[in-house]
Design a protein around this motif. Structure first.
Motif, PDB file in Angstrom:
ATOM      1  N   GLU A   3      -1.364  -3.768 -14.547  1.00 54.69           N
ATOM      2  CA  GLU A   3      -2.828  -3.723 -14.441  1.00 54.69           C
ATOM      3  C   GLU A   3      -3.294  -4.363 -13.127  1.00 54.69           C
ATOM      4  O   GLU A   3      -4.279  -3.924 -12.530  1.00 54.69           O
ATOM      5  CB  GLU A   3      -3.467  -4.462 -15.631  1.00 54.69           C
ATOM      6  N   THR A   4      -2.600  -5.407 -12.686  1.00 55.52           N
ATOM      7  CA  THR A   4      -2.974  -6.069 -11.431  1.00 55.52           C
ATOM      8  C   THR A   4      -2.744  -5.129 -10.242  1.00 55.52           C
ATOM      9  O   THR A   4      -3.586  -5.023  -9.348  1.00 55.52           O
ATOM     10  CB  THR A   4      -2.140  -7.360 -11.241  1.00 55.52           C
ATOM     11  N   LEU A   5      -1.595  -4.438 -10.254  1.00 53.54           N
ATOM     12  CA  LEU A   5      -1.312  -3.474  -9.184  1.00 53.54           C
ATOM     13  C   LEU A   5      -2.357  -2.369  -9.193  1.00 53.54           C
ATOM     14  O   LEU A   5      -2.850  -1.939  -8.144  1.00 53.54           O
ATOM     15  CB  LEU A   5       0.094  -2.872  -9.381  1.00 53.54           C
ATOM     16  N   HIS A   6      -2.714  -1.934 -10.399  1.00 50.29           N
ATOM     17  CA  HIS A   6      -3.710  -0.871 -10.545  1.00 50.29           C
ATOM     18  C   HIS A   6      -5.059  -1.320  -9.969  1.00 50.29           C
ATOM     19  O   HIS A   6      -5.725  -0.569  -9.250  1.00 50.29           O
ATOM     20  CB  HIS A   6      -3.846  -0.493 -12.024  1.00 50.29           C
ATOM     21  N   LEU A   7      -5.437  -2.552 -10.275  1.00 52.67           N
ATOM     22  CA  LEU A   7      -6.711  -3.090  -9.768  1.00 52.67           C
ATOM     23  C   LEU A   7      -6.726  -3.106  -8.234  1.00 52.67           C
ATOM     24  O   LEU A   7      -7.690  -2.649  -7.605  1.00 52.67           O
ATOM     25  CB  LEU A   7      -6.946  -4.513 -10.306  1.00 52.67           C
ATOM     26  N   LEU A   8      -5.650  -3.616  -7.643  1.00 50.69           N
ATOM     27  CA  LEU A   8      -5.595  -3.695  -6.172  1.00 50.69           C
ATOM     28  C   LEU A   8      -5.660  -2.299  -5.554  1.00 50.69           C
ATOM     29  O   LEU A   8      -6.369  -2.073  -4.582  1.00 50.69           O
ATOM     30  CB  LEU A   8      -4.328  -4.429  -5.724  1.00 50.69           C
ATOM     31  N   ARG A   9      -4.927  -1.361  -6.156  1.00 49.19           N
ATOM     32  CA  ARG A   9      -4.938   0.008  -5.622  1.00 49.19           C
ATOM     33  C   ARG A   9      -6.322   0.640  -5.785  1.00 49.19           C
ATOM     34  O   ARG A   9      -6.767   1.389  -4.915  1.00 49.19           O
ATOM     35  CB  ARG A   9      -3.873   0.837  -6.328  1.00 49.19           C
ATOM     36  N   SER A  10      -7.007   0.324  -6.892  1.00 52.36           N
ATOM     37  CA  SER A  10      -8.340   0.909  -7.095  1.00 52.36           C
ATOM     38  C   SER A  10      -9.332   0.374  -6.074  1.00 52.36           C
ATOM     39  O   SER A  10     -10.361   0.984  -5.811  1.00 52.36           O
ATOM     40  CB  SER A  10      -8.830   0.645  -8.521  1.00 52.36           C
ATOM     41  N   LYS A  11      -9.015  -0.773  -5.474  1.00 56.42           N
ATOM     42  CA  LYS A  11      -9.849  -1.316  -4.399  1.00 56.42           C
ATOM     43  C   LYS A  11      -9.407  -0.801  -3.032  1.00 56.42           C
ATOM     44  O   LYS A  11      -9.842  -1.316  -1.997  1.00 56.42           O
ATOM     45  CB  LYS A  11      -9.777  -2.854  -4.412  1.00 56.42           C
ATOM     46  N   GLY A  12      -8.469   0.152  -3.044  1.00 56.01           N
ATOM     47  CA  GLY A  12      -8.036   0.767  -1.784  1.00 56.01           C
ATOM     48  C   GLY A  12      -6.938   0.008  -1.055  1.00 56.01           C
ATOM     49  O   GLY A  12      -6.652   0.291   0.111  1.00 56.01           O
ATOM     50  N   LYS A  13      -6.317  -0.957  -1.719  1.00 58.80           N
ATOM     51  CA  LYS A  13      -5.263  -1.747  -1.068  1.00 58.80           C
ATOM     52  C   LYS A  13      -3.942  -0.985  -1.095  1.00 58.80           C
ATOM     53  O   LYS A  13      -3.605  -0.331  -2.085  1.00 58.80           O
ATOM     54  CB  LYS A  13      -5.068  -3.092  -1.780  1.00 58.80           C
ATOM     55  N   ARG A  14      -3.190  -1.139  -0.006  1.00 61.26           N
ATOM     56  CA  ARG A  14      -1.856  -0.564   0.027  1.00 61.26           C
ATOM     57  C   ARG A  14      -0.875  -1.576  -0.551  1.00 61.26           C
ATOM     58  O   ARG A  14      -0.971  -2.777  -0.262  1.00 61.26           O
ATOM     59  CB  ARG A  14      -1.468  -0.212   1.452  1.00 61.26           C
ATOM     60  N   THR A  15       0.043  -1.102  -1.386  1.00 63.99           N
ATOM     61  CA  THR A  15       1.026  -1.998  -2.021  1.00 63.99           C
ATOM     62  C   THR A  15       2.435  -1.557  -1.626  1.00 63.99           C
ATOM     63  O   THR A  15       2.806  -0.403  -1.814  1.00 63.99           O
ATOM     64  CB  THR A  15       0.873  -1.961  -3.555  1.00 63.99           C
ATOM     65  N   VAL A  16       3.189  -2.499  -1.056  1.00 65.88           N
ATOM     66  CA  VAL A  16       4.554  -2.206  -0.627  1.00 65.88           C
ATOM     67  C   VAL A  16       5.487  -3.213  -1.308  1.00 65.88           C
ATOM     68  O   VAL A  16       5.166  -4.408  -1.376  1.00 65.88           O
ATOM     69  CB  VAL A  16       4.692  -2.323   0.907  1.00 65.88           C
ATOM     70  N   PHE A  17       6.604  -2.736  -1.817  1.00 61.29           N
ATOM     71  CA  PHE A  17       7.537  -3.600  -2.542  1.00 61.29           C
ATOM     72  C   PHE A  17       8.713  -3.954  -1.635  1.00 61.29           C
ATOM     73  O   PHE A  17       9.435  -3.063  -1.177  1.00 61.29           O
ATOM     74  CB  PHE A  17       7.981  -2.916  -3.834  1.00 61.29           C
ATOM     75  N   VAL A  18       8.872  -5.233  -1.377  1.00 59.13           N
ATOM     76  CA  VAL A  18       9.870  -5.702  -0.410  1.00 59.13           C
ATOM     77  C   VAL A  18      10.872  -6.598  -1.141  1.00 59.13           C
ATOM     78  O   VAL A  18      10.543  -7.730  -1.506  1.00 59.13           O
ATOM     79  CB  VAL A  18       9.205  -6.483   0.735  1.00 59.13           C
ATOM     80  N   THR A  19      12.048  -6.078  -1.382  1.00 62.00           N
ATOM     81  CA  THR A  19      13.022  -6.840  -2.168  1.00 62.00           C
ATOM     82  C   THR A  19      14.295  -7.129  -1.389  1.00 62.00           C
ATOM     83  O   THR A  19      14.728  -6.313  -0.568  1.00 62.00           O
ATOM     84  CB  THR A  19      13.377  -6.082  -3.470  1.00 62.00           C
ATOM     85  N   ASN A  20      14.888  -8.267  -1.659  1.00 67.73           N
ATOM     86  CA  ASN A  20      16.178  -8.613  -1.069  1.00 67.73           C
ATOM     87  C   ASN A  20      17.342  -8.094  -1.896  1.00 67.73           C
ATOM     88  O   ASN A  20      18.490  -8.259  -1.525  1.00 67.73           O
ATOM     89  CB  ASN A  20      16.300 -10.137  -0.897  1.00 67.73           C
ATOM     90  N   ASN A  21      17.047  -7.486  -3.019  1.00 67.93           N
ATOM     91  CA  ASN A  21      18.115  -6.977  -3.881  1.00 67.93           C
ATOM     92  C   ASN A  21      18.763  -5.753  -3.237  1.00 67.93           C
ATOM     93  O   ASN A  21      18.147  -4.694  -3.152  1.00 67.93           O
ATOM     94  CB  ASN A  21      17.532  -6.614  -5.248  1.00 67.93           C
ATOM     95  N   SER A  22      20.011  -5.911  -2.779  1.00 71.70           N
ATOM     96  CA  SER A  22      20.708  -4.813  -2.094  1.00 71.70           C
ATOM     97  C   SER A  22      21.545  -3.978  -3.056  1.00 71.70           C
ATOM     98  O   SER A  22      22.147  -2.980  -2.645  1.00 71.70           O
ATOM     99  CB  SER A  22      21.631  -5.375  -1.002  1.00 71.70           C
ATOM    100  N   THR A  23      21.598  -4.366  -4.324  1.00 78.96           N
ATOM    101  CA  THR A  23      22.483  -3.637  -5.247  1.00 78.96           C
ATOM    102  C   THR A  23      21.873  -2.310  -5.686  1.00 78.96           C
ATOM    103  O   THR A  23      22.563  -1.453  -6.206  1.00 78.96           O
ATOM    104  CB  THR A  23      22.837  -4.476  -6.494  1.00 78.96           C
ATOM    105  N   LYS A  24      20.558  -2.193  -5.495  1.00 80.37           N
ATOM    106  CA  LYS A  24      19.878  -0.939  -5.838  1.00 80.37           C
ATOM    107  C   LYS A  24      19.302  -0.288  -4.582  1.00 80.37           C
ATOM    108  O   LYS A  24      18.844  -0.979  -3.672  1.00 80.37           O
ATOM    109  CB  LYS A  24      18.711  -1.217  -6.800  1.00 80.37           C
TER     110      LYS A  24
END
Ligand code: PLP
Ligand code: CA
Length: 305
Positions: free
Chosen positions: A44-65
């Motif tokens: 729901e938080t991601l949805h709220l930010l996107r509904s305000k026009g924010k870009r969301t990028v997922f930056v992970t250090n997990n190299s196994t996937k």
């Protein structure tokens, strides 16, 4: 640096915070979820930010996937995403090797210590590799291996890079191959240097700990390509055309996420209390990095108007 601003429960401060940024970079484990458990209110938080026009990028250090597998995981927890919304340390490493190092054919093979995520991203960038999940490297070392590694007959002359990520099948045979490529001049890279891997409310060995035997034996330090490496920040900036001053990094770890945002001179960093490091860690005099904002948990951002 100014005292970090606490946003939880402060509607005016939350609105002001959200208005400051166009792009939010999300660390994943410890922010969105812990292992397979998604924290309440996160989709729901991601949805709220996107509904305000924010870009969301997922930056992970997990190299196994791979990025694709991460996008699948995000979709599975009701955070609609595609491959292009994800930037992982395996991808960051593959891009660095293919587009920055640009090694000549005949010296461009990568010896991988790591899992399938690294292999998939190397393959998608067209980078040849050996090692990794190959069963031939998942066995005990023999006297013939010692001899063939030492005289080079068991080594591939085309290897120009040793890339080390988290490997759940690490063993002496792989480490011996890795060391001897390094001794013959291969470039030493690490997907990330997280010392620990949080699982089941406890800590296990992270990629940075798997890499240590090679660093110790070779006397070399790898170039790291996950957070907090600015090589990763530069690659993200290039790909997403970021305005750094209007970008916020959200994370749980000071020495990866928060340091990444501070050294990248982003407009802000937000620290959550749901992962590895806590408020007390940045309150220490010798804290490795201090965030500009903090909340108890990511879903506290939902209380903005
Ligand atoms: N490396 C591995 C292998 C992991 O499994 C994780 C978390 O799941 C991490 C690193 C840390 O990932 P993040 O940067 O999303 O916190
Ligand atoms: Ca994390």
């Amino acid at each position: 640096a100014a005292e970090p601003k606490y946003l939880t429960g402060d509607k005016a401060a939350l609105n002001e915070f959200i208005d400051k940024f166009d792009t939010f970079l999300f660390d994943c484990d410890g922010v969105l979820w812990s292992g397979d458990h998604v924290y309440e209110g996160v989709p729901e938080t991601l949805h709220l930010l996107r509904s305000k026009g924010k870009r969301t990028v997922f930056v992970t250090n997990n190299s196994t996937k791979s990025r694709g597998e991460y996008a699948k995981k995000l979709n599975g927890v009701n955070i609609p995403s595609d491959v292009e919304d994800v930037f992982g340390s395996a991808y960051s490493s593959a891009v660095y090797i293919s587009r920055i190092l640009k090694l000549p054919v005949g010296k461009n093979k990568v010896f991988v210590i790591g899992e399938a995520g690294v292999e998939k991203e190397l393959a998608s960038e067209g980078v040849p590799f050996i090692g990794g999940t190959d069963e031939n490297f998942r066995r005990d070392i023999t006297p013939a291996d010692f001899e063939g590694i030492a005289d080079g007959s068991l080594l591939d002359p085309e290897v120009g890079v040793v890339l080390c990520g988290l490997d759940f099948h690490i063993n002496y045979l792989k480490l011996a191959h890795g060391l001897h490529y390094l001794r013959r001049g291969a470039i030493f890279l690490a997907t990330n240097i997280d010392s620990t891997l949080p699982l089941h409310h406890d800590l296990f060995l992270g990629a940075g700990s798997i890499m240590m035997p090679l660093a110790n034996a070779s006397g070399q330090k790898p170039l790291e390509l996950g957070k907090p490496s600015q090589a990763m920040m530069d690659a993200i900036e290039g790909k997403f055309q970021l305005d750094r001053s209007r970008t916020c990094m959200i994370g749980d770890r000071l020495n990866t996420d928060i340091k990444f945002g501070v050294e990248g001179k982003l407009g802000g960093t937000l620290h959550v209390q749901t992962g590895v490091d806590k408020k007390k860690d940045w309150q220490k005099k010798d804290a490795i990095a201090v965030p500009s904002f903090y909340v108890d948990k990511l879903s506290d951002l939902r209380h903005a108007a």
